[in-house]
Design a protein around this motif. Structure first.
Motif, PDB file in Angstrom:
ATOM      1  N   GLY A  41       0.753  -1.110  -0.249  1.00  0.00           N
ATOM      2  CA  GLY A  41      -0.126  -0.010   0.004  1.00  0.00           C
ATOM      3  C   GLY A  41       0.790   1.279  -0.155  1.00  0.00           C
ATOM      4  N   LYS A  62       4.320   1.767  -4.491  1.00  0.00           N
ATOM      5  CA  LYS A  62       5.191   1.067  -5.480  1.00  0.00           C
ATOM      6  C   LYS A  62       4.781   0.861  -6.815  1.00  0.00           C
ATOM      7  CE  LYS A  62       6.134  -2.524  -2.628  1.00  0.00           C
ATOM      8  NZ  LYS A  62       5.064  -2.343  -1.731  1.00  0.00           N
ATOM      9  N   THR A  63       3.568  -0.093  -6.777  1.00  0.00           N
ATOM     10  CA  THR A  63       2.905  -0.182  -8.298  1.00  0.00           C
ATOM     11  C   THR A  63       2.620   0.793  -8.953  1.00  0.00           C
ATOM     12  OG1 THR A  63       2.182  -2.214  -7.169  1.00  0.00           O
ATOM     13  CG2 THR A  63       1.032  -1.661  -9.338  1.00  0.00           C
ATOM     14  N   THR A  64       1.880   1.828  -7.968  1.00  0.00           N
ATOM     15  CA  THR A  64       1.309   3.236  -8.726  1.00  0.00           C
ATOM     16  C   THR A  64       2.549   3.850  -9.485  1.00  0.00           C
ATOM     17  OG1 THR A  64      -0.269   3.275  -6.971  1.00  0.00           O
ATOM     18  CG2 THR A  64       0.180   5.363  -8.343  1.00  0.00           C
TER      19      THR A  64
END
Ligand code: ADP
Length: 317
Positions: free
Chosen positions: A43, A46-48
């Motif tokens: 949350g 990182k992926t964003t």
């Protein structure tokens, strides 16, 4: 450092999903040929950030460049030089590993078909899947799928590999295999990968950034982060009464503090050092100058990333 030494340059990227502020102004630079661990709890964002670099998600504000090209304006040229492994790579289950690789690689491999086939064989060997190349994906383990994903990300000789949690969902053997592949790839490319597993970062990365709640809270060479947070500490176990030696050490300007604890009849001294060179030369001699003291153990305390990470994350809350 010259501009071209940086493969990724991120300036003040923010991202809002409705009310959620996923990224709060991220600055980050990834040097050519580094293996850059992007670390943070689930949350953290990182992926964003990775999706923004790939233009799969639009930032709310800020800018970023890859290979010196703007991610918004030149994303097609950038994509040709990037390999990406999403967190959950998907394959066509009834097709074999080789068929999957060829099928997907055809979309972006620039070269004749025989070259593509050669390259796919090379990649299958690199990730240790030659013997399973002609088996259907449906019988593959998570680790094998992840290795196939890395092979796929590598097909087009990318200058940059972006890997989203490449090893996190795997068992220890699968993780080990993926980390070894990443280590081998570092000769050919730059790797920017995310993880929430500290041990992985410590094993393969040379540089790390720690993201927490959408903000970078620490970044730099791993050694720098490990030392920078806590300074250097020498751990000394002595037999005999250390009080007079502790008093003497406390007068020394390059020592910033000493903790003294009793353990099984011995004394454990944790000595905080401000000047490493002086400590190397004089510390042990100073301690031994007290004839009452026997030094049972003498070592430089090594910090684990885990301790540093927990300190940073706790300090931020
Ligand atoms: P990480 O990869 O570090 O686990 P993410 O980038 O997936 O973090 O998520 C960062 C934050 O943004 C989380 O609070 C997550 O719930 C939120 N988020 C991610 N994607 C979306 C989305 N498509 N819509 C709304 N919120 C999202």
């Amino acid at each position: 450092m010259a501009q071209q030494d940086f493969v990724i340059k991120i300036d003040g990227i923010t991202k809002k999903y409705g009310e959620t502020q996923a990224l709060k102004g991220v600055d980050l630079q990834v040097r050519r040929n580094s293996i850059y661990g992007f670390l943070g709890p689930n949350g953290a964002g990182k992926t964003t950030l990775m999706k923004i670099l790939l233009r799969l998600v639009r930032p709310t504000s800020g800018r970023a460049a890859i290979f010196g090209m703007d991610i918004q304006k030149e994303s097609v040229a950038i994509r040709e030089r990037i390999g990406y492994l999403p967190q959950h790579p998907r394959f066509i289950e009834y097709m074999t590993a080789r068929e999957n690789l060829i099928f997907t690689a055809k979309f972006f491999f620039s070269g004749p078909e025989f070259k593509l086939r050669e390259r796919c064989d090379e990649m299958l060997a690199m990730v240790g899947l030659e013997s399973k190349a002609d088996r259907a994906i449906k019988g593959f383990s998570g680790g094998e799928k992840q290795r196939l994903g890395i092979a796929l990300a590598q097909v087009n000789y990318p200058d940059l590999l972006i890997l989203d949690e490449p090893a996190s969902a795997l068992d220890p053997l699968g993780r080990q295999a993926v980390l070894e592949i990443m280590d081998r790839l570092r000769e050919h490319t730059t790797i920017f990968y995310s993880t929430h597993i500290l041990d992985d970062v410590q094993r393969v990365s040379d540089t790390v950034a720690i993201l927490n709640s959408g903000k970078i809270v620490a970044s730099g060479a791993i050694e720098q982060i490990l030392n920078g947070q806590n300074g250097t500490i020498y751990n000394v176990i002595v037999k005999g009464n250390p009080l007079s030696v502790v008093e003497k050490l406390n007068q020394i300007p390059w020592i910033s503090g000493i903790s003294n604890a009793k353990l099984n009849g011995n004394h454990v001294l944790d000595i905080n050092i401000l000047d490493e060179a002086k400590a190397e030369k004089h510390l042990l001699r100073t301690i031994l100058s007290d004839p009452e003291i026997i030094v049972a153990e003498y070592s430089r305390k090594k910090f684990e990333l885990e301790e540093v990470f927990m300190d940073i994350i706790k300090g931020e809350q």
